[in-house]
Design a protein around this motif. Structure first.
Motif, PDB file in Angstrom:
ATOM      1  N   ARG A  78      91.668  70.587 -38.358  1.00 30.70           N
ATOM      2  CA  ARG A  78      92.399  70.166 -39.558  1.00 30.70           C
ATOM      3  C   ARG A  78      93.755  69.566 -39.207  1.00 30.70           C
ATOM      4  O   ARG A  78      94.226  68.654 -39.894  1.00 30.70           O
ATOM      5  N   ALA A  79      94.355  70.067 -38.133  1.00 27.06           N
ATOM      6  CA  ALA A  79      95.643  69.485 -37.730  1.00 27.06           C
ATOM      7  C   ALA A  79      95.465  67.991 -37.456  1.00 27.06           C
ATOM      8  O   ALA A  79      96.314  67.176 -37.822  1.00 27.06           O
ATOM      9  N   VAL A 112      86.104  70.155 -38.847  1.00 25.72           N
ATOM     10  CA  VAL A 112      85.264  71.342 -38.624  1.00 25.72           C
ATOM     11  C   VAL A 112      86.092  72.568 -38.998  1.00 25.72           C
ATOM     12  O   VAL A 112      87.247  72.682 -38.604  1.00 25.72           O
ATOM     13  N   GLY A 154      91.998  70.292 -26.858  1.00 26.58           N
ATOM     14  CA  GLY A 154      93.303  70.288 -27.519  1.00 26.58           C
ATOM     15  C   GLY A 154      93.276  70.998 -28.856  1.00 26.58           C
ATOM     16  O   GLY A 154      93.988  70.612 -29.783  1.00 26.58           O
ATOM     17  N   SER A 160      93.577  74.891 -30.615  1.00 23.97           N
ATOM     18  CA  SER A 160      94.060  76.230 -30.239  1.00 23.97           C
ATOM     19  C   SER A 160      93.049  77.332 -30.530  1.00 23.97           C
ATOM     20  O   SER A 160      93.049  78.368 -29.870  1.00 23.97           O
ATOM     21  N   GLY A 161      92.198  77.127 -31.553  1.00 20.17           N
ATOM     22  CA  GLY A 161      91.203  78.154 -31.890  1.00 20.17           C
ATOM     23  C   GLY A 161      91.653  79.057 -33.024  1.00 20.17           C
ATOM     24  O   GLY A 161      91.361  80.259 -33.024  1.00 20.17           O
ATOM     25  N   GLN A 221      90.595  79.720 -38.887  1.00 24.75           N
ATOM     26  CA  GLN A 221      89.953  78.786 -39.845  1.00 24.75           C
ATOM     27  C   GLN A 221      89.130  77.722 -39.113  1.00 24.75           C
ATOM     28  O   GLN A 221      88.183  77.188 -39.679  1.00 24.75           O
ATOM     29  N   ASP A 274      97.086  75.382 -22.445  1.00 24.69           N
ATOM     30  CA  ASP A 274      97.711  76.701 -22.580  1.00 24.69           C
ATOM     31  C   ASP A 274      96.692  77.797 -22.252  1.00 24.69           C
ATOM     32  O   ASP A 274      95.757  78.025 -23.022  1.00 24.69           O
ATOM     33  N   ALA A 326      95.755  80.184 -25.064  1.00 26.59           N
ATOM     34  CA  ALA A 326      95.235  79.684 -26.346  1.00 26.59           C
ATOM     35  C   ALA A 326      94.080  80.575 -26.821  1.00 26.59           C
ATOM     36  O   ALA A 326      93.187  80.908 -26.029  1.00 26.59           O
ATOM     37  N   GLY A 340      93.829  72.951 -18.595  1.00 27.15           N
ATOM     38  CA  GLY A 340      94.288  71.680 -18.041  1.00 27.15           C
ATOM     39  C   GLY A 340      94.596  70.685 -19.140  1.00 27.15           C
ATOM     40  O   GLY A 340      94.342  70.941 -20.326  1.00 27.15           O
TER      41      GLY A 340
HETATM   42  P1  FAD Z   1      97.226  73.602 -32.818  1.00 30.88           P
HETATM   43  O1  FAD Z   1      97.043  74.967 -33.314  1.00 30.88           O
HETATM   44  O2  FAD Z   1      98.599  73.004 -32.872  1.00 30.88           O
HETATM   45  O3  FAD Z   1      96.718  73.589 -31.313  1.00 30.88           O
HETATM   46  C1  FAD Z   1      96.806  72.487 -30.456  1.00 30.88           C
HETATM   47  C2  FAD Z   1      96.341  72.947 -29.093  1.00 30.88           C
HETATM   48  O4  FAD Z   1      96.305  71.842 -28.236  1.00 30.88           O
HETATM   49  C3  FAD Z   1      97.263  73.971 -28.454  1.00 30.88           C
HETATM   50  O5  FAD Z   1      96.517  75.122 -28.101  1.00 30.88           O
HETATM   51  C4  FAD Z   1      97.813  73.269 -27.215  1.00 30.88           C
HETATM   52  O6  FAD Z   1      97.984  74.131 -26.105  1.00 30.88           O
HETATM   53  C5  FAD Z   1      96.740  72.258 -26.944  1.00 30.88           C
HETATM   54  N1  FAD Z   1      97.197  71.060 -26.256  1.00 30.88           N
HETATM   55  C6  FAD Z   1      98.288  70.278 -26.531  1.00 30.88           C
HETATM   56  N2  FAD Z   1      98.312  69.220 -25.707  1.00 30.88           N
HETATM   57  C7  FAD Z   1      97.237  69.319 -24.895  1.00 30.88           C
HETATM   58  C8  FAD Z   1      96.733  68.526 -23.849  1.00 30.88           C
HETATM   59  N3  FAD Z   1      97.336  67.384 -23.475  1.00 30.88           N
HETATM   60  N4  FAD Z   1      95.613  68.942 -23.200  1.00 30.88           N
HETATM   61  C9  FAD Z   1      94.984  70.091 -23.568  1.00 30.88           C
HETATM   62  N5  FAD Z   1      95.423  70.884 -24.571  1.00 30.88           N
HETATM   63  C10 FAD Z   1      96.532  70.490 -25.234  1.00 30.88           C
HETATM   64  N6  FAD Z   1      91.809  74.258 -39.337  1.00 30.88           N
HETATM   65  C11 FAD Z   1      90.678  73.663 -38.949  1.00 30.88           C
HETATM   66  O7  FAD Z   1      90.551  73.209 -37.814  1.00 30.88           O
HETATM   67  N7  FAD Z   1      89.618  73.562 -39.829  1.00 30.88           N
HETATM   68  C12 FAD Z   1      89.669  74.032 -41.091  1.00 30.88           C
HETATM   69  O8  FAD Z   1      88.701  73.880 -41.847  1.00 30.88           O
HETATM   70  C13 FAD Z   1      90.870  74.680 -41.523  1.00 30.88           C
HETATM   71  N8  FAD Z   1      90.962  75.201 -42.757  1.00 30.88           N
HETATM   72  C14 FAD Z   1      92.106  75.872 -43.093  1.00 30.88           C
HETATM   73  C15 FAD Z   1      92.183  76.488 -44.349  1.00 30.88           C
HETATM   74  C16 FAD Z   1      93.313  77.188 -44.714  1.00 30.88           C
HETATM   75  C17 FAD Z   1      93.352  77.860 -46.042  1.00 30.88           C
HETATM   76  C18 FAD Z   1      94.413  77.254 -43.817  1.00 30.88           C
HETATM   77  C19 FAD Z   1      95.640  78.014 -44.190  1.00 30.88           C
HETATM   78  C20 FAD Z   1      94.353  76.637 -42.595  1.00 30.88           C
HETATM   79  C21 FAD Z   1      93.211  75.924 -42.217  1.00 30.88           C
HETATM   80  N9  FAD Z   1      93.112  75.297 -40.982  1.00 30.88           N
HETATM   81  C22 FAD Z   1      91.943  74.735 -40.599  1.00 30.88           C
HETATM   82  C23 FAD Z   1      94.308  75.147 -40.090  1.00 30.88           C
HETATM   83  C24 FAD Z   1      94.352  76.148 -38.968  1.00 30.88           C
HETATM   84  O9  FAD Z   1      95.025  77.318 -39.398  1.00 30.88           O
HETATM   85  C25 FAD Z   1      95.137  75.555 -37.777  1.00 30.88           C
HETATM   86  O10 FAD Z   1      96.410  75.169 -38.212  1.00 30.88           O
HETATM   87  C26 FAD Z   1      94.438  74.352 -37.148  1.00 30.88           C
HETATM   88  O11 FAD Z   1      93.092  74.659 -36.856  1.00 30.88           O
HETATM   89  C27 FAD Z   1      95.174  73.985 -35.862  1.00 30.88           C
HETATM   90  O12 FAD Z   1      94.596  72.852 -35.304  1.00 30.88           O
HETATM   91  P2  FAD Z   1      94.706  72.594 -33.756  1.00 30.88           P
HETATM   92  O13 FAD Z   1      94.070  73.705 -33.006  1.00 30.88           O
HETATM   93  O14 FAD Z   1      94.234  71.208 -33.509  1.00 30.88           O
HETATM   94  O15 FAD Z   1      96.291  72.562 -33.537  1.00 30.88           O
END
Ligand code: FAD
Length: 314
Positions: free
Chosen positions: A229-230, A243, A259, A261-262, A265, A282, A285, A297
Motif C-alpha cells: 500500500r505504501a 496486496v 523492499g 517491511s511485512g 496489513q 534491514d 524487517a 541486501g
Molecule cells: P515500509 O513499511 O516503509 O517498508 C519499506 C521496506 O523497504 C523497509 O523494510 C526497508 O528496510 C526496505 N527497503 C528500503 N530500501 C530498500 C532497498 N533499497 N532494498 C531493499 N529493501 C529496502 N499495506 C499493504 O501493503 N496492503 C494493504 O492492503 C494495507 N492495508 C492497510 C489497511 C489499514 C487499515 C492500515 C492502517 C494500513 C494498511 N496497510 C496496508 C499499510 C501497512 O500498515 C504498511 O504501512 C505498508 O504495508 C508498508 O508498506 P511497505 O512495506 O512497502 O513500506
C-alpha cells in the motif's frame, strides 16, 4: 454421495482457474456439480468437463448477471437443498455470495479457506491472516469460500450431465443493477489473484520508474506484479495491484517481496503463499519472520542479478 456444488467464476467468456481448483476439491468431498450462471456455457463446456463434475447446472438467463451478486445467491439457494456443501472462490464477489447464501440457508460460512478434508473440516486463515484455524460448519449446508491457488489442479475428464435451471428472481434480488462494465487493462502478465508466482515491490522500490526492476523479475518468472500500500498510495503502481488487507489476497506457489517491511496489513494478503522470499536491506524487517528464504541486501543489486540468472537458465 452428497452433491458438492461449485459456483463457476467466469467473466468475459473466460473461466477463472480457481473454478477448476474448486472442481478438483469438490471431487474429493463428494459428487462434484458445477453451477454456471449467465450466458456462454457452451464455449466453456469442454474445459469444465476436463475437471470431472458429474453434473453441470446451467442457469443461462442473461438477466441473472445483470444485477450485483443477489441473483447468483438465489440460483445457489434453489440448488443447495440437500447438497453436501457449496464451494465458491474466496474473491471479493465470492465471499459476498458465500455470506448471503449462508444466511439464506440458515447454515454457516467459512471464508479464506486453503484446504478442506473429506469430513468438511476447513483450514482457513482468520484475523487478517494472523491465525490458521480449523473449523467446521455444524448446521445446514456448509458454504465454503476457497482461496485461489490453494488447491493443486487435477484433471479428471468426463461427460457431465447438463441440467438447465430457471430461477424467477425476487424483487429483492433486483435491488442493485449493473449499469456498466469497464474491463481493466490486463496486459501480458497473469491475473494477480490467480498467478502462481507474484513479485511485489514496496516503499523500498523508491519510485514509479524503479518498478521496472520488479517487473523485470516478474517477467523472467512469468509472474504477476504486486505492490504494498505504501507503493500504491505513493502513486508508484496502480491500486488494482495492491496486496493486503485492503487490497488483493493472493496465495501463489511463490511470493517475492522486495523492499516491503511485512506490516500485518500486507501479510493479511499474502501469508498463505506456499513459498515466500524477501529481499530487504534491514535484517530486522518483520517480513523475515515469515519467509522461507530471505536475502538481506539492496534490492537494486539483488533483484537484477536474480532476473539475469533466471533469464540465463530459461
Ligand atoms: P515500509 O513499511 O516503509 O517498508 C519499506 C521496506 O523497504 C523497509 O523494510 C526497508 O528496510 C526496505 N527497503 C528500503 N530500501 C530498500 C532497498 N533499497 N532494498 C531493499 N529493501 C529496502 N499495506 C499493504 O501493503 N496492503 C494493504 O492492503 C494495507 N492495508 C492497510 C489497511 C489499514 C487499515 C492500515 C492502517 C494500513 C494498511 N496497510 C496496508 C499499510 C501497512 O500498515 C504498511 O504501512 C505498508 O504495508 C508498508 O508498506 P511497505 O512495506 O512497502 O513500506
Amino acid at each position: 454421495m452428497a452433491e458438492i456444488l461449485v459456483l463457476i467464476d467466469h467473466a468475459d467468456g473466460e473461466v477463472k482457474k480457481v473454478s477448476f481448483e474448486l472442481l478438483t476439491l469438490a471431487r474429493s468431498l463428494g459428487e462434484a456439480a458445477a453451477v454456471w450462471i449467465g450466458p456462454g456455457y457452451e464455449a466453456a463446456a469442454d474445459k469444465i468437463a476436463e475437471y470431472g463434475p458429474a453434473k453441470v447446472y446451467v442457469a443461462a438467463d442473461a438477466e441473472l448477471t445483470g444485477y450485483v451478486v443477489a441473483p447468483k445467491v438465489e440460483v445457489l439457494q434453489q440448488l443447495a437443498a440437500g447438497a453436501g456443501a457449496v464451494l465458491v472462490a474466496a474473491t471479493g464477489e465470492g465471499k459476498e455470495i458465500a455470506g448471503r447464501l449462508a444466511v439464506r440457508l440458515d447454515s454457516g460460512v467459512l471464508t479464506d479457506v486453503v484446504g478442506v478434508t473429506p469430513d468438511l473440516v476447513a483450514e482457513h486463515s482468520v484475523f487478517g491472516g494472523s491465525v490458521i484455524a480449523h473449523a467446521k460448519v455444524t448446521k445446514g449446508t456448509p458454504v465454503i469460500a476457497v482461496r485461489p491457488n490453494a488447491i493443486a489442479l487435477e484433471a479428471a475428464p468426463g461427460s457431465p450431465a447438463v441440467e438447465q435451471v430457471s430461477v424467477a428472481l425476487s424483487d429483492a434480488a433486483k435491488g442493485a443493477k449493473i449499469t456498466d462494465r469497464v474491463v481493466q487493462e490486463k496486459g501480458e502478465r497473469p491475473d494477480l489473484t490467480e498467478a502462481s508466482i507474484v513479485v511485489s515491490g514496496g516503499r523500498g522500490v523508491g519510485g514509479a520508474e524503479n518498478f521496472k526492476v520488479i517487473e523485470g523479475l516478474a517477467d523472467s518468472l512469468g509472474a504477476a506484479v504486486g505492490a504494498s500500500r505504501a507503493a500504491t498510495d505513493a502513486g508508484w503502481y496502480p491500486h488494482q495491484f495492491q496486496v493486503g488487507q485492503t487490497g488483493k489476497t493472493v496465495s501463489p506457489q511463490l511470493y517475492v517481496a522486495a523492499g516491503i517491511s511485512g506490516a500485518i496489513q500486507h501479510r493479511a494478503g499474502m501469508q498463505t503463499s506456499k513459498t515466500i522470499v524477501a529481499v530487504n536491506k534491514d535484517p530486522e524487517a518483520p517480513i523475515f519472520e515469515l519467509v522461507d528464504f530471505g536475502v538481506v541486501g539492496d534490492l537494486f543489486q539483488v533483484v537484477p542479478q536474480l532476473t539475469e540468472e533466471i533469464t540465463k537458465r530459461k
